[in-house]
Motif scaffolding. Structure first.
Motif, PDB file in Angstrom:
ATOM      1  N   GLU A  95     -48.356  -2.328  23.703  1.00  0.00           N
ATOM      2  CA  GLU A  95     -49.370  -1.165  24.295  1.00  0.00           C
ATOM      3  C   GLU A  95     -48.617  -0.606  25.463  1.00  0.00           C
ATOM      4  O   GLU A  95     -48.699   0.588  25.298  1.00  0.00           O
ATOM      5  CB  GLU A  95     -50.712  -1.904  25.002  1.00  0.00           C
ATOM      6  N   PHE A  96     -47.716  -1.138  26.089  1.00  0.00           N
ATOM      7  CA  PHE A  96     -46.938  -0.552  27.209  1.00  0.00           C
ATOM      8  C   PHE A  96     -45.893   0.356  26.503  1.00  0.00           C
ATOM      9  O   PHE A  96     -45.619   1.396  27.008  1.00  0.00           O
ATOM     10  CB  PHE A  96     -46.138  -1.683  28.085  1.00  0.00           C
ATOM     11  N   GLU A  97     -45.317   0.058  25.314  1.00  0.00           N
ATOM     12  CA  GLU A  97     -44.364   0.755  24.738  1.00  0.00           C
ATOM     13  C   GLU A  97     -44.983   1.876  24.174  1.00  0.00           C
ATOM     14  O   GLU A  97     -44.591   3.345  24.296  1.00  0.00           O
ATOM     15  CB  GLU A  97     -43.596   0.097  23.695  1.00  0.00           C
ATOM     16  N   ALA A  98     -46.259   1.925  23.678  1.00  0.00           N
ATOM     17  CA  ALA A  98     -46.924   3.063  23.265  1.00  0.00           C
ATOM     18  C   ALA A  98     -47.518   4.064  24.326  1.00  0.00           C
ATOM     19  O   ALA A  98     -47.165   5.071  24.227  1.00  0.00           O
ATOM     20  CB  ALA A  98     -48.234   2.636  22.671  1.00  0.00           C
ATOM     21  N   VAL A  99     -47.597   3.445  25.352  1.00  0.00           N
ATOM     22  CA  VAL A  99     -47.867   4.203  26.783  1.00  0.00           C
ATOM     23  C   VAL A  99     -46.767   4.966  27.147  1.00  0.00           C
ATOM     24  O   VAL A  99     -46.529   6.307  27.292  1.00  0.00           O
ATOM     25  CB  VAL A  99     -48.458   3.645  27.789  1.00  0.00           C
ATOM     26  N   VAL A 100     -45.249   4.439  27.274  1.00  0.00           N
ATOM     27  CA  VAL A 100     -44.223   4.875  27.425  1.00  0.00           C
ATOM     28  C   VAL A 100     -43.725   5.936  26.523  1.00  0.00           C
ATOM     29  O   VAL A 100     -43.486   6.931  26.881  1.00  0.00           O
ATOM     30  CB  VAL A 100     -43.055   3.768  27.664  1.00  0.00           C
ATOM     31  N   SER A 101     -44.108   5.793  25.537  1.00  0.00           N
ATOM     32  CA  SER A 101     -43.751   6.551  24.285  1.00  0.00           C
ATOM     33  C   SER A 101     -44.759   7.951  24.307  1.00  0.00           C
ATOM     34  O   SER A 101     -44.090   9.137  24.326  1.00  0.00           O
ATOM     35  CB  SER A 101     -43.907   6.210  22.953  1.00  0.00           C
ATOM     36  N   MET A 102     -45.846   7.926  24.668  1.00  0.00           N
ATOM     37  CA  MET A 102     -46.773   9.059  24.965  1.00  0.00           C
ATOM     38  C   MET A 102     -46.272   9.722  26.162  1.00  0.00           C
ATOM     39  O   MET A 102     -46.277  10.914  26.211  1.00  0.00           O
ATOM     40  CB  MET A 102     -48.107   8.469  24.975  1.00  0.00           C
ATOM     41  N   LEU A 103     -45.880   9.043  27.115  1.00  0.00           N
ATOM     42  CA  LEU A 103     -45.490   9.685  28.443  1.00  0.00           C
ATOM     43  C   LEU A 103     -44.148  10.428  28.258  1.00  0.00           C
ATOM     44  O   LEU A 103     -43.655  11.529  28.845  1.00  0.00           O
ATOM     45  CB  LEU A 103     -45.391   8.566  29.928  1.00  0.00           C
ATOM     46  N   ASP A 104     -43.224   9.712  27.584  1.00  0.00           N
ATOM     47  CA  ASP A 104     -41.855  10.495  27.194  1.00  0.00           C
ATOM     48  C   ASP A 104     -42.159  11.556  26.139  1.00  0.00           C
ATOM     49  O   ASP A 104     -41.382  12.605  26.749  1.00  0.00           O
ATOM     50  CB  ASP A 104     -41.174   9.507  26.230  1.00  0.00           C
ATOM     51  N   ASN A 105     -43.077  11.678  25.425  1.00  0.00           N
ATOM     52  CA  ASN A 105     -43.339  12.994  24.885  1.00  0.00           C
ATOM     53  C   ASN A 105     -44.101  14.004  25.632  1.00  0.00           C
ATOM     54  O   ASN A 105     -43.541  15.081  25.939  1.00  0.00           O
ATOM     55  CB  ASN A 105     -44.296  12.683  23.697  1.00  0.00           C
ATOM     56  N   HIS A 106     -44.978  13.496  26.721  1.00  0.00           N
ATOM     57  CA  HIS A 106     -45.550  14.646  27.529  1.00  0.00           C
ATOM     58  C   HIS A 106     -44.363  15.097  28.560  1.00  0.00           C
ATOM     59  O   HIS A 106     -44.388  16.197  28.595  1.00  0.00           O
ATOM     60  CB  HIS A 106     -46.734  13.515  28.318  1.00  0.00           C
ATOM     61  N   VAL A 107     -43.597  14.225  28.986  1.00  0.00           N
ATOM     62  CA  VAL A 107     -42.276  14.488  29.755  1.00  0.00           C
ATOM     63  C   VAL A 107     -41.333  15.540  29.253  1.00  0.00           C
ATOM     64  O   VAL A 107     -40.988  16.584  29.904  1.00  0.00           O
ATOM     65  CB  VAL A 107     -41.559  13.425  30.309  1.00  0.00           C
ATOM     66  N   LYS A 112     -39.767  21.073  28.379  1.00  0.00           N
ATOM     67  CA  LYS A 112     -39.408  22.395  27.857  1.00  0.00           C
ATOM     68  C   LYS A 112     -40.259  23.320  28.330  1.00  0.00           C
ATOM     69  O   LYS A 112     -39.926  24.602  28.235  1.00  0.00           O
ATOM     70  CB  LYS A 112     -40.197  22.046  26.378  1.00  0.00           C
ATOM     71  N   LYS A 113     -41.517  23.219  28.916  1.00  0.00           N
ATOM     72  CA  LYS A 113     -42.328  24.291  29.568  1.00  0.00           C
ATOM     73  C   LYS A 113     -41.634  24.732  30.890  1.00  0.00           C
ATOM     74  O   LYS A 113     -41.408  25.929  31.143  1.00  0.00           O
ATOM     75  CB  LYS A 113     -43.586  23.876  29.962  1.00  0.00           C
ATOM     76  N   VAL A 114     -41.058  23.898  31.567  1.00  0.00           N
ATOM     77  CA  VAL A 114     -40.209  24.200  32.865  1.00  0.00           C
ATOM     78  C   VAL A 114     -39.100  25.066  32.323  1.00  0.00           C
ATOM     79  O   VAL A 114     -38.909  25.981  33.220  1.00  0.00           O
ATOM     80  CB  VAL A 114     -39.994  22.863  33.736  1.00  0.00           C
TER      81      VAL A 114
END
Length: 123
Positions: A95-107, A112-114
């Protein structure tokens, strides 16, 4: 007739002596057979005692093995608790890996926006 009587008496003495020898020999033979049988019975008794001692030893070994198996079973049950804890940790890590993956995508999206904003400001 006295001679005939002596002859008969001599024959009776020989017969009595032969019968006495026969009884002595039969008695000796029976005694030998009984002693042989007695010796066989004594040997059988010793063998039975020896086998009984071995079986007693097997009983002690079996009892020791039973205690050992019970101890292993108890250890196995305690390891079961650890296995459950490891499974739970594994689930949480997934579950933690899934959250990290989501955060990585979000970052990555934010980055890219920055960069896009920074690039648009400097152009």
């Amino acid at each position: 007739m006295a001679e005939e009587e002596k002859k008969r008496e001599s024959e009776r003495d020989e017969l009595a002596e032969s019968l006495a020898d026969l009884f002595t020999n039969v008695s000796t033979m029976v005694k030998g057979e009984l002693e042989g049988t007695n010796n066989q019975l004594l040997l059988l008794e010793k063998m039975n005692r020896r086998v009984a001692e071995e079986y007693n030893g097997f009983g002690d070994v079996a009892s020791g093995l039973r205690v050992f198996v019970e101890q292993l079973s108890e250890k196995s049950r305690s390891f079961g608790n650890y296995v459950q804890q490891i499974d739970e940790i594994d689930r949480q890590v997934t579950e933690f890996e899934a959250v990290v993956s989501m955060l990585d995508n979000h970052v990555s999206l934010l980055e890219k926006k920055v960069q896009s904003t920074y690039h648009n400001l400097h152009t």
